[in-house]
Write an enzyme that holds these catalytic residues in place. Structure first.
Site, PDB file in Angstrom:
ATOM      1  CG  ASP A   4      18.158 131.760  33.546  1.00 29.42           C
ATOM      2  OD1 ASP A   4      18.255 131.198  32.440  1.00 29.42           O
ATOM      3  OD2 ASP A   4      18.769 131.372  34.555  1.00 29.42           O
ATOM      4  NE  ARG A  62      22.299 125.011  28.996  1.00 30.01           N
ATOM      5  CZ  ARG A  62      21.540 125.267  30.054  1.00 30.01           C
ATOM      6  NH1 ARG A  62      20.300 124.873  30.093  1.00 30.01           N
ATOM      7  NH2 ARG A  62      22.023 125.902  31.089  1.00 30.01           N
ATOM      8  N   PRO A  63      27.315 122.748  25.474  1.00 30.37           N
ATOM      9  CG  PRO A  63      29.079 123.735  24.319  1.00 30.37           C
ATOM     10  CD  PRO A  63      27.621 123.882  24.595  1.00 30.37           C
ATOM     11  CB  VAL A  64      30.428 119.922  29.546  1.00 27.50           C
ATOM     12  CG1 VAL A  64      29.023 119.999  30.094  1.00 27.50           C
ATOM     13  CG2 VAL A  64      30.663 118.605  28.825  1.00 27.50           C
ATOM     14  CG  ASP A  65      33.577 123.457  25.078  1.00 28.85           C
ATOM     15  OD1 ASP A  65      32.466 123.683  25.590  1.00 28.85           O
ATOM     16  OD2 ASP A  65      34.145 124.273  24.325  1.00 28.85           O
ATOM     17  CG  LEU A  66      34.204 126.685  27.640  1.00 29.35           C
ATOM     18  CD1 LEU A  66      33.456 128.007  27.679  1.00 29.35           C
ATOM     19  CD2 LEU A  66      35.607 126.882  27.050  1.00 29.35           C
ATOM     20  NE  ARG A  69      14.408 121.251  35.407  1.00 34.65           N
ATOM     21  CZ  ARG A  69      15.245 121.776  34.524  1.00 34.65           C
ATOM     22  NH1 ARG A  69      14.894 121.902  33.276  1.00 34.65           N
ATOM     23  NH2 ARG A  69      16.448 122.147  34.885  1.00 34.65           N
ATOM     24  CE  LYS A  85      16.601 126.315  38.287  1.00 35.79           C
ATOM     25  NZ  LYS A  85      17.710 125.662  37.566  1.00 35.79           N
ATOM     26  CG  ASN A  86      20.277 128.981  38.476  1.00 32.87           C
ATOM     27  OD1 ASN A  86      19.712 127.883  38.445  1.00 32.87           O
ATOM     28  ND2 ASN A  86      20.266 129.810  37.440  1.00 32.87           N
ATOM     29  CB  ILE A 118      23.247 133.480  27.062  1.00 35.40           C
ATOM     30  CG1 ILE A 118      23.373 134.904  27.615  1.00 35.40           C
ATOM     31  CG2 ILE A 118      23.980 132.473  27.943  1.00 35.40           C
ATOM     32  CD1 ILE A 118      24.779 135.392  27.850  1.00 35.40           C
ATOM     33  NE  ARG A 164      24.359 122.927  30.872  1.00 34.04           N
ATOM     34  CZ  ARG A 164      25.389 122.612  30.123  1.00 34.04           C
ATOM     35  NH1 ARG A 164      25.301 121.654  29.248  1.00 34.04           N
ATOM     36  NH2 ARG A 164      26.511 123.263  30.243  1.00 34.04           N
ATOM     37  CB  CYS A 201      16.959 123.375  29.570  1.00 39.33           C
ATOM     38  SG  CYS A 201      15.824 123.923  30.828  1.00 39.33           S
TER      39      CYS A 201
END
Ligand code: UD1
Length: 429
Positions: A316, A131-135, A408, A22-23, A338, A102, A126
Site C-alpha cells: 500500500d 484478488r480472489p477470495v478462495d482462501l 476512499r 482505514k484497514n 503482493i 472489496r 480496487c
C-alpha cells in the site's frame, strides 16, 4: 466529479494529524455483527469507505450512531461510532454494495458464525489484479461451513454453528486472517491459524474482540490460537493510527522537502518503510507527539525495495515510494510481490516526466532532474495519492482527476497538505 489542483515547488512545514486506520476500522465495524450488544469505536476516520460500509451494515439491520462533536475537538479528531447489531434482519450482502468495496465481503464470517448462514456477493473493489477470495472460503470450510457458489454469490451455511479447526494459509492473506479470526471467535472449540497475516490491524481487531469476550492469543504473530466462546458482548475500542497515511505523508515531505511532525503516528507500525526512507536520505525522528520527518537540501538516494507482507515493505506504499524515486539521484528498483497489475500509476507518473520501465513485477525508476505538471487520472486508492506526491515536486500545475479514489482512504488530504504550505486545492464538480 471533484479534481485536485496542485502547483508544485512548495516545501512542507508544520504538522499533520494522522487519522485512525482505514484497514482496522473496516474489520472492526464488521466485527460488530458478532454481538447483539453495542460496540463503540473511537478515532474512526471520515472516509468514503467508512460511509459505504455503514450502508452495507445498515442493510443487515445494524444501527450506527455517530457521536456529535465534543468541546475541544478539532476538525481532524476521529469520529465515535456506536454500532448495534441487536437484530440482524438480512444475511444477504448484495452485489450492488459489495462490488463497491472489496473488504465488505468479510461480513460473510460474522454473519455465518452468528446466524448460521450468509449469502454474500463475490467482491469487486480496487482494480488491482484479480484478488480472489478462495482462501477466505477455505478458512470457513475448515471451520465446518457448507459453501456453494450460486450466480455470483457465495452461500455459506452452518446450521449447527461453526466448529474450531486448523487453518493453514498457503499464502499470507489479511482478509483471510480477519475472516478466520472473526468466525472462530464464536465457533465451538479451538482454532489454530498457521501462516496468519501479521499486519498491525489484525492485532487491533483481535484486541477489540478480546475486549468483547473473545479468547484470541498470538494475533500479530504468524500463529493465532482462538478458543471459541458461545457469545460476545459490547466493548469500547480506539482504532490504531493509520500506518499507510503516515507513510504517505512521510513520502510527501521527502518529496517536497521541509520538516513536518506526523501527530499520533506510531513508528513501530511502519519500520520497514521508515528504514527505506532513511536509506533515501530522509530524517525520521520519533517524538512524543508522533514522528518528525525532514529533508533539508540534500537530494534523494535511490533504493531497492520489494513489497512483502508485514513486517516487510507494504504494497500500500509502493506507488507512493515510486513517485518519490522519480526524483532520486540514480536508478531504483521496486518489485511488487503482493498484487499483480498494481502498476497503474506508472503511465500517469510518466505523463509527469518520470522515467519508469516495467518488466513483469519489477519496475525500474531512473531519477530525473525535473517533473512537469500535467493533467493525470487517479486509477485506484494508493495510485492516486502517488500522483499527488509527484505533483508536489513537479514544475507548474497538475490536475488529478477522479479523486473519488482518494476520498476512499485519505481524510481531508488537501487540507492537511495545504496546512503545511502546499499549493493544493479541490475543484468541486
Ligand atoms: C488488505 C488491505 C489492502 C492491502 C492488502 C495487502 C484492507 C481493507 N485491505 O487487502 O489495503 O493492500 O491487505 O496488504 O485491509 N489472495 C488469494 N486468495 C484469497 C485472498 C487473497 O489468492 O482468498 C491473494 C491476493 O490476491 C493477494 C494476496 O493474497 O495477492 C494478499 O491479499 P490480502 O492480504 O488478502 O489482501 P486484502 O485483505 O484484500
Amino acid at each position: 466529479m471533484d479534481r485536485i489542483r496542485i502547483t508544485g515547488g512548495k516545501r512542507l512545514n508544520g504538522s499533520i494529524p494522522i487519522a485512525g486506520a482505514k484497514n482496522a476500522t473496516l474489520p472492526l465495524m464488521i466485527a460488530s455483527l458478532l454481538t447483539d450488544q453495542t460496540l463503540v469505536l473511537d478515532n474512526v476516520p471520515r472516509l468514503a469507505d467508512v460511509g459505504l460500509l455503514q450502508r452495507i451494515l445498515g442493510n443487515h439491520g445494524v444501527d450506527i450512531m455517530v457521536s456529535g462533536k465534543r468541546p475541544g475537538e478539532t476538525q481532524y479528531d476521529g469520529q465515535t461510532l456506536h454500532i448495534s447489531a441487536a437484530n440482524i434482519v438480512d444475511t444477504t450482502a448484495p452485489y450492488e454494495l459489495v462490488s463497491r468495496m472489496r473488504a465488505s465481503f468479510w461480513v460473510i464470517a460474522p454473519l455465518l458464525a452468528r446466524m448460521g448462514e450468509a449469502r454474500v456477493s463475490m467482491p469487486g473493489g480496487c482494480a488491482i489484479g484479480t484478488r480472489p477470495v478462495d482462501l477466505l472460503i477455505m478458512a470457513l470450510d475448515n471451520l465446518g461451513a457448507e459453501i456453494e457458489i450460486d450466480r455470483g454469490y457465495v452461500v455459506a451455511r452452518a446450521r449447527n454453528g461453526l466448529k474450531g479447526g486448523k487453518i493453514s494459509f498457503p499464502k499470507v492473506t489479511v482478509g483471510g486472517t480477519h475472516t478466520a479470526v472473526m468466525a472462530a471467535s464464536i465457533a465451538s472449540g479451538t482454532t489454530v491459524i498457521e501462516n496468519a497475516a501479521r499486519e498491525p490491524e489484525i492485532g487491533d481487531v483481535a484486541d477489540c474482540l478480546n475486549k468483547m469476550g473473545a479468547r484470541i492469543s498470538g494475533a500479530g504473530s504468524s500463529r493465532i490460537v482462538i478458543e471459541g466462546v458461545s457469545k460476545l458482548g459490547g466493548a469500547r475500542h480506539r482504532v490504531l493510527p493509520d500506518r499507510i497515511e503516515t507513510g504517505t505523508y512521510a513520502m510527501a515531505v521527502a518529496m517536497a522537502g521541509g520538516e513536518v511532525v506526523l501527530e499520533n503516528a506510531r513508528p513501530e507500525l511502519l519500520q520497514a518503510a521508515f528504514d527505506v526512507l532513511g536509506q533515501a536520505g530522509v530524517e525520521i525522528t520519533p517524538t512524543n507527539a508522533g514522528v518528525r520527518v525532514a529533508r533539508n537540501g540534500a537530494g534523494l538516494a535511490p533504493v531497492q525495495v520489494t513489497t512483502s507482507p508485514f513486517p516487510g515493505f507494504p504494497t500500500d506504499l509502493q506507488a507512493q515510494l515510486m513517485a518519490l524515486m522519480t526524483r532520486a539521484k540514480g536508478i531504483s528498483h521496486i518489485t511488487e510481490t503482493i498484487f499483480e497489475n498494481r502498476f497503474m500509476h506508472v503511465q500517469e507518473l510518466v505523463r509527469l516526466g518520470a522515467r519508469i520501465t516495467l518488466n513483469g513485477e519489477r519496475a525500474t525508476i531512473e531519477g530525473v532532474e525535473t517533473l512537469k505538471g500535467a493533467p493525470v487520472m487517479a486509477t485506484d486508492l494508493r495510485a492516486s495519492v502517488s500522483l499527488v506526491i509527484a505533483a508536489l515536486a513537479a514544475e507548474g500545475e497538475t490536475i488529478v482527476n477522479r479523486v473519488y479514489h482518494l476520498d476512499r482512504g485519505f481524510e481531508r488530504l488537501e487540507d492537511k497538505l495545504a496546512g503545511c504550505g502546499a499549493a493544493i486545492e479541490r475543484l468541486s464538480g
